[in-house]
Design a protein around this motif. Sequence first.
Motif, PDB file in Angstrom:
ATOM      1  N   ILE A 155       1.128  -1.278   0.097  1.00  0.00           N
ATOM      2  CA  ILE A 155       0.111  -0.185  -0.164  1.00  0.00           C
ATOM      3  C   ILE A 155       0.801   1.207  -0.519  1.00  0.00           C
ATOM      4  N   THR A 156       0.463   2.078  -1.029  1.00  0.00           N
ATOM      5  CA  THR A 156       1.266   3.578  -0.668  1.00  0.00           C
ATOM      6  C   THR A 156       0.276   4.672  -0.459  1.00  0.00           C
ATOM      7  N   LEU A 157       0.318   5.109   0.825  1.00  0.00           N
ATOM      8  CA  LEU A 157      -0.258   6.674   1.091  1.00  0.00           C
ATOM      9  C   LEU A 157       0.542   7.480   0.366  1.00  0.00           C
ATOM     10  N   PRO A 158       0.351   8.527  -0.500  1.00  0.00           N
ATOM     11  CA  PRO A 158       1.619   9.180  -1.617  1.00  0.00           C
ATOM     12  C   PRO A 158       0.895  10.282  -0.371  1.00  0.00           C
ATOM     13  N   SER A 159      -0.042  11.131   0.566  1.00  0.00           N
ATOM     14  CA  SER A 159       0.168  12.520   1.081  1.00  0.00           C
ATOM     15  C   SER A 159      -0.390  12.035   2.590  1.00  0.00           C
ATOM     16  N   LEU A 160       0.261  11.974   3.740  1.00  0.00           N
ATOM     17  CA  LEU A 160      -0.364  11.225   4.709  1.00  0.00           C
ATOM     18  C   LEU A 160      -1.250  12.404   5.545  1.00  0.00           C
ATOM     19  N   ALA A 161      -2.740  11.899   5.681  1.00  0.00           N
ATOM     20  CA  ALA A 161      -3.785  12.677   6.374  1.00  0.00           C
ATOM     21  C   ALA A 161      -3.486  12.370   7.800  1.00  0.00           C
ATOM     22  N   TRP A 162      -4.551  13.274   8.052  1.00  0.00           N
ATOM     23  CA  TRP A 162      -4.830  12.994   9.834  1.00  0.00           C
ATOM     24  C   TRP A 162      -5.644  11.402   9.652  1.00  0.00           C
ATOM     25  N   GLU A 163      -6.099  11.481   9.239  1.00  0.00           N
ATOM     26  CA  GLU A 163      -7.466  10.869   8.954  1.00  0.00           C
ATOM     27  C   GLU A 163      -7.046   9.149   8.674  1.00  0.00           C
TER      28      GLU A 163
END
Length: 382
Positions: free
Chosen positions: A284-292
């Motif tokens: 899995i890749t999270l390109p821009s980590l968010a608070w949620e």
Amino acid sequence: MDPSRPRCRLWRKMVLLASLLACGIHQAFGQMFISPDSLIGVKGFRTVLVLENATQDAQEYSWHRGAEDTVENMIVSYKPPFNSWLSGPMFSGRENVTRLGDLVIRRSAFSDTGNYTVRVDTGNETQRATGWLEIQELESKPEIWANTSSVVEDVDSVAAICYTNATNIRWYVDYTLVSSNDRMTISPDLQTLIIHRVTRRDRALYCEIDTIMEIPRRSEILSLTVAYGPDEVLLSTSPSIFKGVLSAKIGSQVDMACTAFSVPSPKYHWSHNGSLLSFSDASITLPSLAWEQMGRYRCIVDNPVTQLTMYREFQIQTPRNIPVVVNRGFYISGAKVVWLIVMIVLGSLYICGILIYGLISNLSISLTPWQHHRRCKDDHCQ
């Protein structure tokens, strides 16, 4: 089953017994003879009739077909001093004589069965020996059968049968000779092998027999498909995980992947804070980590055949320790700053306490004017 086979085996044993007896008699008198072990040949293979107790000063070896050493029966002759060979009327193009006087027959056929006579001339004397050669059919290759070829490790068992008329059967598992043990059982007639707890190393089965002249004959290899795992789930992330925590800043990219050893290939699932995600890939890749997207992640690996499931989990959170920059590239973390402030306050309190204690001590030692006047009156001073 061929009804003539037991009779053929009995005849073979009788021929071998007679040859051994003849060998013993010849050896007892030191006479030349044809080795009994060489008097059994296999169709399609090379046969060598070996001379025993032959004289070492032979001038000519001549082999004949039949019980007589006549010129009409001669196959081939060899003269060691001159290294010359001469073929006779019974020569078929497949015979030859070695330098030791042995007769070699290439591509033996059933028609080669019969008596063979060898004559050895030394110039002073002549020696003769006769033996019966039997050409036999090579034992057919054994066949193997198993009740299944797809099993689960440490769960299923396999029963294999070796179909052959031979009695000297050997079993091989993963190309290694095996015998009865805690995990395997071989039947008393050696035709059946049972593996009670199959492992991933039991990938190939076959049986083998010895035939005429100890020529091994092996069955086809039976390949087993052994399902196992997953054994262990391995996690690889960027940034790296430390003590179960992946520290990442908001807006940064986070890469997560897990692998496992399993046959067949396992299925991958991901969950976030207890909720199953729609991702079914190993990474899995999270390109821009968010608070949620902060929280606890779990990689779940399951094998649908073995019905085994394993998982690994970790926590994604923002970095807790914010570095405080000091001149020239030195920095002190926030925790150390708090520690220094506490130490400074405690030190200040300690110093103030010492000063107050000293002041009070000095005041208590010095006398007031009333105390001084009282002392002078008592001493009658002016």
